[in-house]
Design a protein around this motif. Structure first.
Motif, PDB file in Angstrom:
ATOM      1  N   UNK A 463       0.818  -1.214   0.000  1.00 30.27           N
ATOM      2  CA  UNK A 463       0.000   0.000   0.000  1.00 30.27           C
ATOM      3  C   UNK A 463       0.846   1.257   0.000  1.00 30.27           C
ATOM      4  N   UNK A 464       1.923   1.260   0.768  1.00 29.68           N
ATOM      5  CA  UNK A 464       2.717   2.486   0.914  1.00 29.68           C
ATOM      6  C   UNK A 464       4.027   2.463   0.152  1.00 29.68           C
ATOM      7  N   UNK A 465       4.495   1.278  -0.262  1.00 31.37           N
ATOM      8  CA  UNK A 465       5.776   1.177  -0.951  1.00 31.37           C
ATOM      9  C   UNK A 465       6.972   1.152  -0.027  1.00 31.37           C
ATOM     10  N   UNK A 466       6.754   1.052   1.282  1.00 32.01           N
ATOM     11  CA  UNK A 466       7.856   1.062   2.241  1.00 32.01           C
ATOM     12  C   UNK A 466       7.650  -0.039   3.260  1.00 32.01           C
ATOM     13  N   UNK A 467       8.738  -0.731   3.604  1.00 30.75           N
ATOM     14  CA  UNK A 467       8.660  -1.787   4.611  1.00 30.75           C
ATOM     15  C   UNK A 467       9.987  -1.884   5.340  1.00 30.75           C
ATOM     16  N   UNK A 468       9.977  -2.235   6.608  1.00 30.60           N
ATOM     17  CA  UNK A 468      11.230  -2.295   7.377  1.00 30.60           C
ATOM     18  C   UNK A 468      12.016  -3.556   7.117  1.00 30.60           C
ATOM     19  N   UNK A 469      13.314  -3.500   7.405  1.00 32.01           N
ATOM     20  CA  UNK A 469      14.153  -4.692   7.378  1.00 32.01           C
ATOM     21  C   UNK A 469      14.060  -5.388   8.726  1.00 32.01           C
ATOM     22  N   UNK A 470      14.054  -6.714   8.709  1.00 30.46           N
ATOM     23  CA  UNK A 470      13.779  -7.472   9.930  1.00 30.46           C
ATOM     24  C   UNK A 470      14.927  -8.368  10.359  1.00 30.46           C
ATOM     25  N   UNK A 471      16.077  -8.259   9.692  1.00 37.74           N
ATOM     26  CA  UNK A 471      17.164  -9.185  10.034  1.00 37.74           C
ATOM     27  C   UNK A 471      17.674  -8.982  11.452  1.00 37.74           C
ATOM     28  N   UNK A 472      17.753  -7.730  11.920  1.00 38.39           N
ATOM     29  CA  UNK A 472      18.240  -7.483  13.274  1.00 38.39           C
ATOM     30  C   UNK A 472      17.276  -8.047  14.314  1.00 38.39           C
ATOM     31  N   UNK A 473      15.968  -7.952  14.052  1.00 39.22           N
ATOM     32  CA  UNK A 473      14.972  -8.466  14.999  1.00 39.22           C
ATOM     33  C   UNK A 473      15.108  -9.972  15.166  1.00 39.22           C
ATOM     34  N   UNK A 474      15.288 -10.689  14.067  1.00 42.50           N
ATOM     35  CA  UNK A 474      15.435 -12.147  14.157  1.00 42.50           C
ATOM     36  C   UNK A 474      16.720 -12.510  14.898  1.00 42.50           C
ATOM     37  N   UNK A 475      17.788 -11.762  14.683  1.00 43.59           N
ATOM     38  CA  UNK A 475      19.038 -12.024  15.407  1.00 43.59           C
ATOM     39  C   UNK A 475      18.859 -11.805  16.907  1.00 43.59           C
ATOM     40  N   UNK A 476      18.145 -10.760  17.260  1.00 45.92           N
ATOM     41  CA  UNK A 476      17.900 -10.490  18.678  1.00 45.92           C
ATOM     42  C   UNK A 476      17.137 -11.634  19.334  1.00 45.92           C
ATOM     43  N   UNK A 477      16.071 -12.079  18.688  1.00 47.22           N
ATOM     44  CA  UNK A 477      15.241 -13.139  19.267  1.00 47.22           C
ATOM     45  C   UNK A 477      16.060 -14.406  19.460  1.00 47.22           C
ATOM     46  N   UNK A 478      16.798 -14.795  18.427  1.00 45.42           N
ATOM     47  CA  UNK A 478      17.591 -16.020  18.531  1.00 45.42           C
ATOM     48  C   UNK A 478      18.706 -15.869  19.562  1.00 45.42           C
ATOM     49  N   UNK A 479      19.260 -14.660  19.675  1.00 45.71           N
ATOM     50  CA  UNK A 479      20.308 -14.427  20.660  1.00 45.71           C
ATOM     51  C   UNK A 479      19.856 -14.686  22.079  1.00 45.71           C
ATOM     52  N   UNK A 480      18.574 -14.467  22.345  1.00 46.65           N
ATOM     53  CA  UNK A 480      18.033 -14.708  23.680  1.00 46.65           C
ATOM     54  C   UNK A 480      17.613 -16.165  23.884  1.00 46.65           C
ATOM     55  N   UNK A 481      17.061 -16.809  22.839  1.00 47.98           N
ATOM     56  CA  UNK A 481      16.562 -18.183  23.036  1.00 47.98           C
ATOM     57  C   UNK A 481      17.635 -19.238  22.795  1.00 47.98           C
ATOM     58  N   UNK A 482      18.683 -18.901  22.001  1.00 43.17           N
ATOM     59  CA  UNK A 482      19.757 -19.865  21.736  1.00 43.17           C
ATOM     60  C   UNK A 482      21.107 -19.159  21.885  1.00 43.17           C
ATOM     61  N   UNK A 483      21.472 -18.766  23.103  1.00 49.08           N
ATOM     62  CA  UNK A 483      22.731 -18.041  23.308  1.00 49.08           C
ATOM     63  C   UNK A 483      23.947 -18.943  23.074  1.00 49.08           C
ATOM     64  N   UNK A 484      25.027 -18.317  22.632  1.00 49.90           N
ATOM     65  CA  UNK A 484      26.283 -19.045  22.470  1.00 49.90           C
ATOM     66  C   UNK A 484      26.364 -19.899  21.226  1.00 49.90           C
ATOM     67  N   UNK A 485      25.468 -19.707  20.269  1.00 48.93           N
ATOM     68  CA  UNK A 485      25.443 -20.565  19.077  1.00 48.93           C
ATOM     69  C   UNK A 485      25.417 -19.689  17.820  1.00 48.93           C
ATOM     70  N   UNK A 486      26.590 -19.335  17.284  1.00 50.48           N
ATOM     71  CA  UNK A 486      26.631 -18.422  16.130  1.00 50.48           C
ATOM     72  C   UNK A 486      26.014 -19.002  14.870  1.00 50.48           C
ATOM     73  N   UNK A 487      26.225 -20.281  14.595  1.00 47.30           N
ATOM     74  CA  UNK A 487      25.655 -20.883  13.391  1.00 47.30           C
ATOM     75  C   UNK A 487      24.137 -20.936  13.502  1.00 47.30           C
ATOM     76  N   UNK A 488      23.639 -21.266  14.695  1.00 45.82           N
ATOM     77  CA  UNK A 488      22.188 -21.278  14.902  1.00 45.82           C
ATOM     78  C   UNK A 488      21.607 -19.892  14.669  1.00 45.82           C
ATOM     79  N   UNK A 489      22.308 -18.860  15.114  1.00 44.60           N
ATOM     80  CA  UNK A 489      21.805 -17.504  14.953  1.00 44.60           C
ATOM     81  C   UNK A 489      21.720 -17.121  13.483  1.00 44.60           C
ATOM     82  N   UNK A 490      22.748 -17.470  12.730  1.00 43.63           N
ATOM     83  CA  UNK A 490      22.733 -17.154  11.299  1.00 43.63           C
ATOM     84  C   UNK A 490      21.627 -17.920  10.579  1.00 43.63           C
TER      85      UNK A 490
END
Length: 741
Positions: A463-490
Motif C-alpha cells: 500500500x505504501x511502498x515502504x517496509x522495514x528490514x527485519x534481520x536485526x529483529x530475528x538475530x535479537x530473538x535467537x540471541x536470547x533463546x539460543x545463546x552461544x550458538x553463532x551458526x544457529x543464529x545465522x
C-alpha cells in the motif's frame, strides 16, 4: 541504494497519499495501462521453447552476476530492464525462426513455436528471470562457515538450504494472495513501471520506430556499455583528498573510501553509481543521501578525531570485526567448542570482546529504522491502510483485474500449503543433518516469526511502498533463546527474515502477473523454475569465487586493486558472533559500552510522530517526505566500509533526477530508463567477463595481473611502490593503514 529506499520508490517522495482519492486515480491509471485485449486468450502449453530457453538463459546469467557482485567491492545489479528488452528481441527472432510443426510423444504434443511472441510470454519471462536473478541469502551462511570456520556443508545440504530459504516464502505468498494480491488496494507500486513498459513495447510501434541519439534505435542504444576500471582501478577509488597527504592517518580515516569515511570521494565506475539514481523518486534518494552524509561524513570524522569511545584504538573506523579492548583482534575460534558453540567458561576466563563504536552505532540506526517505518506508516498512512485492509479482508468488490483473471484455472490453495509443508520438512532435515546448532523447534520459532511479520509488513509494502528490514529483529530473538550458538543464529535469521522477504518479492511478482493477466498455473511453474535455476547457479558461482579468491577474503593475499572483498561475508559473520556466540544480553547490557543500542527503538518511534505533529501544524510543508526510516537506513549503508559512491551518486541524482527531470522532462522521459538499463547491464556483463577470463574465474591459468602503471600501482607487487592501494591512502615503509597497523 539500501533496501528501504529501493522499496520506497513509488510512493511517499512524489505525492501525498493521505487522501483516498489519489489511490483511486492511480487504480484507474493501472486499469488503463494493462492490456485488455487478451484477457480471454486461451492458456498456452505450460512449457514452450521460446519461454523456457530465454528464461533459462537470462536466469543463469542473472544468478551468476548477482552472486558475483556479492563478493565485489562495487555493488552492481543485473537490470531487469535489460532482460525485458533483450528477451523481446530474442523472443521475436525465435518466433520467426523456430519450426511450427508439433512434436508428438505418445498422446502428448509439443510445439517449439506455438505462435507470435506476445505480451504474456514476455511478462512471464521477466518474472521467471527476476526470481532467478538474485543472490540467495543462504549464501551468507555458507560463505561465512567456509571462510571463518573452515566448515563447508556438502553439495546436497547446501542446495537444500538454498532451496528451502528461497521457496518457503513462496508457499506463504500463495496462501496470503487473497489479502495481499487480489484487492485493488494492494497496489505494489514497484510493478507499475514494468506494466507501462510491457504495454508500450507490445501495443505500439514506438519501441521499434523511435530514434534516440544520432538516430540509434532503443535496442542499438542499449548495446552501449561502460567499461569497468580493470586497467585503472585508481578510477574506482578516486580519493583525491588522500593525494594531498597520503601518509596522514587522519586523512585516510576520513577521506579514504576503503574502510574510511570516503568524504567527497569520487568514483568513475558505474557500479558505484547505479542506474536507479536516474529514475528513483528524488525525495527518497535525498533522504538516503542525508543518512549517508550524517553517518559517514559527519559522525565518523567527529568520533575519529575526538577518539570518542576509543574509536581510534581499533585502527580502522569501519569494520565488523571484534577486538579486545586494546585493539588487537579477537579470534572466536579460540573459545569455541568442537560443535562451534561458545565455550562460556573459556570465554569468561579471558578478556571480553568488543566492537568498534561506529559498528555499534549501525545497530542503533537499524533498530531506529525498523521502529521509524512502523511509526511513519501509522502516522501518515494509518487511517488509509486500515480502511483498505478492512475492504480486503471483507472481500468487498473485486476489482477489474480479479474479475478478468477468473477465466483462468486458479492454483489451488492446497498446492501452496503442500509446497510450504514440503519446504518446511526439508528445512528441518537440513537443520538436523547439517546445521545442528539450530534444533527443529528453533526452526519452527523462526518460521512462526515469518508468519507473524509477513501479513502486516507486506501490507505496508503493497500500500505504501515502504517496509522495514527485519534481520536485526530475528538475530535479537535467537540471541536470547539460543545463546552461544553463532551458526544457529545465522540460520535462524535466514529462515525468520528471508521467508518474509522472499514472500514479499514473490507477492509482488504475483501482483505483476495479476495486472498482466498471466495464467496462475503458468506463473506458479515459472516462479518455482526460476528459483531452482537461480539457487543452483548461486551456489556454483559462490564455490568458484571463494576457491579462486580465498586468499584475498581471508587476508593471506594482497588485494592491491581493491576490487574483491569478503567484507559482506564478514559483516554477516560479525553479526552472528555478536548476537549468536556472545549474545545480546552481554554485548548490549545497560551497564556496558553499547547499552545505547536499544534506545534506537525509542528514537525511531518518536521522530515520525514529531514530523506528523508538524504536518498538522504546518500542512503546506510535505513533512511525510522526510522519512526517518530511509534516513536511518542510509546511515547503515556501509557496515563493511568501502564508502565510495556517495558523492558521485549524489551528483548524478541532482543532475538527472532534479535538473533534467524538472527542466528537461522530455529528455528525461526519452533517455533516463534506457540509459540506466544500458549502463547497468553493460557494466555487469563486462565485469563478469573480466572475472571469468582475466581474473582466474574459469582457471588459474587465466589469471592476469592488471598493468602496473600510475593508474594502478607503481611497481609490480608493490615492493618499492610508495602507494600500494588504489585509493592512494596506502602503505609505505611498513605503515599499512588499511590493516590498522
Amino acid at each position: 541504494m539500501n533496501q528501504i529506499s529501493v522499496r520506497h520508490e513509488m510512493v511517499s517522495s512524489e505525492a501525498d497519499y493521505d487522501e483516498k482519492e489519489e489511490y483511486d486515480e492511480k487504480d484507474d491509471d493501472i486499469e488503463d495501462s494493462v492490456d485488455m485485449g487478451e484477457e480471454y486468450e486461451v492458456e498456452r502449453p505450460l512449457v514452450e521453447a521460446v519461454r523456457l530457453v530465454i528464461s533459462t538463459f537470462f536466469g543463469i546469467i542473472g544468478a551468476v552476476i548477482q552472486e558475483y557482485y556479492y563478493f565485489r567491492t562495487t555493488n552492481g545489479v543485473f537490470s531487469i530492464f535489460f532482460v525485458n528488452l533483450a528477451s523481446y528481441a530474442l523472443g521475436r527472432a525465435m518466433a520467426r525462426i523456430l519450426p511450427t510443426t508439433a512434436i508428438r510423444i505418445g498422446k502428448f504434443s509439443l510445439s517449439l513455436n506455438p505462435g507470435p511472441f506476445n505480451i504474456k510470454e514476455h511478462t512471464l519471462i521477466g518474472i521467471t528471470v527476476s526470481t532467478a536473478a538474485t543472490a540467495a541469502y543462504a549464501i551468507f551462511i555458507l560463505s561465512a562457515m567456509g571462510l571463518y570456520l573452515n566448515y563447508r556443508i556438502n553439495t546436497l545440504g547446501s542446495l537444500v538450504l538454498i532451496l528451502t530459504t528461497q521457496c518457503i516464502g513462496y508457499g506463504m505468498a500463495g496462501m496470503l494472495r487473497k489479502y495481499l494480491v487480489y484487492p485493488a488496494e494492494m497496489v505494489w507500486w514497484s510493478n507499475l513501471v514494468q506494466v507501462v513498459f510491457y504495454n508500450a513495447i507490445h501495443n505500439t510501434d514506438e519501441f521499434r520506430a523511435r530514434r534516440m541519439i544520432r538516430g540509434w534505435s532503443y535496442m542499438k542504444f542499449f548495446g552501449s556499455f561502460f567499461l569497468p576500471q580493470y586497467i585503472a582501478p585508481l578510477l574506482v577509488f578516486f580519493d583525491w583528498a588522500c593525494w594531498i597527504a597520503p601518509f596522514n592517518k587522519n586523512v585516510w580515516a576520513i577521506f579514504s573510501s576503503i574502510s574510511g569515511g570516503g568524504v567527497f570521494s569520487l568514483s568513475f565506475d558505474w557500479n558505484a553509481i547505479g542506474g536507479t539514481i536516474l529514475y528513483y523518486p528524488l525525495s527518497a534518494q535525498l533522504c538516503n543521501f542525508a543518512g549517508n552524509v550524517i553517518s559517514y561524513w559527519i559522525i565518523l570524522p567527529i568520533m575519529w578525531l575526538t577518539n570518542a569511545l576509543g574509536t581510534r584504538t581499533f585502527g580502522r573506523p569501519l569494520t565488523p570485526e571484534l577486538f579486545f579492548q586494546n585493539g588487537t583482534k579477537f579470534d572466536i575460534k579460540t573459545v569455541l567448542k568442537p560443535d562451534h558453540s561458545l565455550d562460556v567458561d573459556k570465554y569468561n576466563a579471558g578478556e571480553a570482546a568488543v566492537m568498534t563504536p561506529l559498528y555499534a552505532l549501525l545497530f542503533f540506526f537499524s533498530l531506529a529504522s525498523f521502529a521509524a517505518c512502523i511509526s511513519h506508516v501509522i502516522c501518515f498512512h494509518g487511517t488509509l491502510i486500515l480502511s483498505h485492509w478492512k475492504r480486503a479482508v471483507g472481500g468487498e468488490g473485486d476489482d477489474i483485474h480479479t474479475r478478468m483473471m477468473r477465466v483462468y484455472p486458479e492454483v489451488a490453495q492446497l498446492w501452496y500449503a503442500a509446497f510450504y509443508i514440503a519446504m518446511a520438512g526439508l528445512a528441518i532435515f537440513v537443520c538436523e543433518m547439517y546445521i545442528k546448532q539450530l534444533p527443529w523447534w528453533g526452526l519452527l520459532v523462526a518460521l512462526a516469526m515469518g508468519w507473524v511479520l509477513t501479513l502486516p509488513i507486506c501490507a505496508m509494502q503493497a500500500i505504501t511502498g515502504s517496509a522495514p528490514a527485519l534481520n536485526i529483529i530475528t538475530e535479537l530473538v535467537c540471541g536470547y533463546i539460543l545463546p552461544g550458538k553463532p551458526i544457529a543464529n545465522m540460520a535462524f535469521k535466514i529462515y525468520g527474515y528471508m521467508t518474509m522477504y522472499q514472500c514479499q518479492i514473490l507477492l509482488s511478482d504475483l501482483k505483476l502477473g495479476h495486472y498482466m493477466k498471466i495464467p496462475p498455473r503458468s506463473l506458479f511453474i515459472g516462479q518455482i523454475y526460476g528459483t531452482l535455476i537461480g539457487g543452483l547457479f548461486n551456489y556454483l558461482t559462490m564455490i568458484l569465487i571463494i576457491d579462486s579468491q580465498r586468499g584475498i577474503f581471508n587476508g593471506t593475499k594482497d588485494n592491491p586493486t581493491g576490487l574483491w572483498t569478503g567484507q559482506r561475508v564478514g559483516t554477516f559473520w560479525g553479526s552472528g558472533l555478536i548476537f549468536g556466540a556472545l549474545g545480546p544480553p552481554q554485548m548490549f547490557a545497560s551497564s556496558g559500552n553499547y547499552g545505547f543500542v536499544y534506545y534506537g527503538f525509542l528514537v525511531g518511534a518518536i521522530l515520525p510522530v514529531i514530523l506528523w505533529a508538524l504536518s498538522k501544524a504546518y500542512p503546506r510543508v510535505s513533512w511525510s517526505n522526510v522519512n526517518i526510516c530511509i534516513i536511518t537506513q542510509g546511515m547503515t549503508a556501509y557496515p563493511y566500509g568501502y564508502t565510495f559512491g556517495i558523492f558521485p551518486s549524489l551528483i548524478a541524482c541532482l543532475v538527472f533526477r532534479f535538473y533534467m527531470f524538472r527542466y528537461h522532462q522530455g529528455w528525461w522521459q526519452k533517455y533516463a530508463l534506457i540509459l540506466a538499463s544500458a549502463l547497468d547491464t553493460g557494466t555487469a556483463f563486462t565485469s563478469v567477463v573480466l572475472f571469468l577470463f582475466i581474473s582466474g574465474g574459469v582457471s588459474p591459468r587465466l589469471n592476469f595481473d592488471p598493468p602496473h602503471w600510475w593508474g594502478n600501482y607503481a611497481n609490480k607487487n608493490g615492493t618499492t611502490a610508495p602507494y600500494m592501494f588504489s585509493d592512494r591512502c596506502g602503505s609505505y615503509k611498513g605503515q599499512n593503514w588499511a590493516s590498522g597497523v
